[in-house]
Scaffold this active site. Structure first.
Site, PDB file in Angstrom:
ATOM      1  N   SER A  49      76.764  38.172  29.763  1.00  0.00           N
ATOM      2  CA  SER A  49      74.794  38.827  29.345  1.00  0.00           C
ATOM      3  C   SER A  49      75.262  39.439  31.070  1.00  0.00           C
ATOM      4  CB  SER A  49      74.240  38.066  29.334  1.00  0.00           C
ATOM      5  OG  SER A  49      72.658  38.857  29.330  1.00  0.00           O
ATOM      6  N   LYS A  51      87.653  37.977  58.980  1.00  0.00           N
ATOM      7  CA  LYS A  51      86.502  36.776  58.868  1.00  0.00           C
ATOM      8  C   LYS A  51      87.228  35.474  60.184  1.00  0.00           C
ATOM      9  CE  LYS A  51      83.593  33.089  58.196  1.00  0.00           C
ATOM     10  NZ  LYS A  51      83.199  31.763  56.978  1.00  0.00           N
ATOM     11  N   VAL A  65      75.833  37.068  45.789  1.00  0.00           N
ATOM     12  CA  VAL A  65      74.927  36.686  46.222  1.00  0.00           C
ATOM     13  C   VAL A  65      77.014  35.862  46.922  1.00  0.00           C
ATOM     14  CG1 VAL A  65      72.993  36.626  47.812  1.00  0.00           C
ATOM     15  CG2 VAL A  65      73.591  34.726  46.080  1.00  0.00           C
TER      16      VAL A  65
END
Ligand SMILES: Cc1cc2nc3c(=O)[nH]c(=O)nc-3n(C[C@H](O)[C@H](O)[C@H](O)COP(=O)(O)OP(=O)(O)OC[C@H]3O[C@@H](n4cnc5c(N)ncnc54)[C@H](O)[C@@H]3O)c2cc1C
Length: 498
Positions: free
Chosen positions: A39, A78, A47
């Site tokens: 939805s 990273k 996040v």
């Protein structure tokens, strides 16, 4: 009766939903139909930008071109997390994806390093870690080598919303059907207790044989419809709130995440190519939302691009992650704060686990039992690793940190810390994604020092020990000559895409 699974329905189109849709389709091909319901009105948590190295396995299996993936998701490399102020204010250490030194014969590297320190060696254990050296110099390159000394394991920071879109394109192309709509009711069979269908607000009904609940923290199927209890771990990890805010791209993107401890909570800083992701994790009994926002905004290193957005959570997990014909994946299955960037990994491993025991011939209790035991162990080992960071702190005189230091911790964690103190040895749990090098770095970084090194190191003459450590240190420096600045690497690598 034929109980085989013909149709899988995935509820939710966040990172969990689209990772599940893409991987299930890739592996199961056309043996089952897959429909995903989401939805737009509800949206996604949006996040979740830092990952750990196994994400590369997922991406490779999906057939991604790494350069395209980096470009499409505004990703950076990273190599580590830099923990600032965690042991005491003003000090920092790294948890890198590399490993300090190398195994030397029977004993692990730290024993050799501990003895050398007694002999006057000045270098820290991180001076023997290539990932750390890359972080210090903000350099990177992909090194393909059979020699573990030269390996630079890495993961990514990426925009999770863009990652979801990237996966969606692939999944839909492969045949996953997407249905947009708000689920207003979950139909449960009164006799079997299974979920039978989903009723959408516009009257549509969606039937399925197996439901993957990726509906986020609300747990629409697993918690709300099936009422599976939630095991609350707030007594170990009391943070219950997060504020997230994007800020302008920082001039040079660093190849690591920053985790900065404050007097009651911590802040993350994640560099992407188009912006920084920032956030604050805290417990609302110790810090009001306004105070947390003020700390967060006061510590950004570039201009905020929006107002901070609050997300509330309870740390813990559903006691069963597969119940009846519902498998919970992602935030519906539990929440662990993002200190070690493990949620996307938990999604990946949940889908892989489901694929290992996919109920091709119908749902059998043995499959569920395996799945639930394995996921419980995985959640618990990550939980314990996160608790370690908080528990062994020396921030004395600060209410929050004093409480974390004095609290009772899970027995296995207490044993792990004690064993390290007594022997310098790290023992591994089979399900622990974090291996020796991770535990070693966080324990040393938080100030847990072994009483002694293993006596077998005494068999090596002092001069030979110091000389072999020096050789390792120099070897770790060698690959840096093939490296370039992190931003330069990203530019050159992604522009080589034809
Ligand atoms: C503050 C914070 C920081 C984080 N940082 C990291 C990190 O650095 N690294 C990491 O790995 N993870 C991180 N995470 C976790 C990560 O964000 C999540 O694991 C990931 O986004 C997966 O979310 P999800 O797909 O389970 O849920 P969501 O993104 O919430 O998606 C839920 C989906 O369900 C749908 N839905 C719900 N109800 C209905 C309904 N009634 N009808 C129809 N559709 C419905 C929604 O529309 C949506 O599509 C962080 C999480 C938080 C809260």
């Amino acid at each position: 009766m034929n109980n085989s699974i013909k149709k899988v329905v995935i509820v939710g189109g966040g990172t969990a939903g689209w990772m599940a849709a893409a991987l299930l389709k890739k592996v199961l091909l056309n043996t089952v139909d897959i429909e995903l319901v989401e939805s737009e009105e509800i949206g996604i948590v949006g996040v979740g930008e830092a990952t750990i190295p196994p994400i590369q396995i997922f991406n490779q299996y999906m057939g991604f071109d790494e350069r395209e993936f980096l470009k499409e998701t505004n990703a950076t490399i990273k190599l580590a997390i830099k923990f600032e102020n965690w042991r005491v204010q003003g000090e920092s250490y790294y948890h890198t994806f590399g490993a300090p030194g190398t195994q030397l014969g029977f004993t692990s590297f730290q024993h050799h390093w501990l003895k050398a320190k007694q002999l006057g060696l000045a270098q820290s254990v991180w001076d023997f870690d290539l990932n750390y050296l890359c972080c210090q110099q903000e350099k990177f390159n992909i090194i393909k080598t059979p020699n573990p000394l030269y390996e630079v394991p890495y993961a990514y920071h990426f925009d999770a919303t863009l990652y979801g879109r990237y996966l969606r394109k692939l999944a839909e192309k492969a045949g996953v059907v997407r249905s947009e709509g708000m689920i207003s009711h979950v139909q449960v069979n009164e006799i079997t207790g299974d979920v039978q269908s989903l009723l959408l607000r516009d009257g549509r009904q969606i039937h399925g044989d197996l439901f993957v609940d990726c509906s986020g923290i609300r747990g629409l199927l697993i918690k709300q419809a099936l009422q599976v209890p939630y095991e609350n771990w707030s007594h170990y990890l009391p943070a219950n709130s997060a504020l997230a805010v994007p800020s302008e791209r920082h001039a040079d993107t660093k190849p690591y995440t920053r985790s900065i401890a404050h007097h009651a909570g911590w802040q993350w800083r994640i560099p992407l190519t188009h912006r920084n992701g920032n956030g604050m994790v805290y417990n609302s009994d110790f810090l009001s939302d306004d105070e947390a926002a003020s700390i967060l905004l006061g510590n950004l290193d570039s201009k905020a691009l929006a107002e901070p957005r609050k997300i509330s959570f309870t740390t813990g997990r559903t006691t069963q992650q597969w119940h009846k014909n519902v498998v919970a994946v992602g935030l519906s299955s539990g929440f662990l704060e993002p200190l070690e960037s493990t949620s996307i990994h938990l999604i990946q491993s949940a889908i892989v686990r489901l694929l290992k025991v996919f109920p091709h011939h119908g749902i059998d209790a043995s499959l569920q039992q395996y799945y639930n035991q394995d996921s419980k162990a995985e959640f618990e080992t990550i939980r314990d690793f996160i608790i370690l960071h908080y528990h062994v702190n020396e921030r004395r005189g600060e209410k929050f940190w004093d409480q974390m230091r004095h609290m009772a911790v899970p027995e296995r964690l207490a044993q792990k810390i004690q064993l390290f103190k007594q022997t310098g040895h790290v023992f591994n749990d089979a399900n622990d994604i974090f291996r020796d090098a991770s535990w070693l770095q966080v324990m040393l970084g938080q100030g847990v020092m072994p009483l002694d090194f293993h006596p077998s190191v005494n068999a090596i003459p002092d001069a030979a020990l110091l000389s072999s450590l020096e050789q390792i240190r120099q070897a770790k420096w060698q690959p840096l000559t093939q490296m370039t600045g992190h931003d330069d690497f990203l530019r050159r690598y992604t522009s080589s895409l034809t």
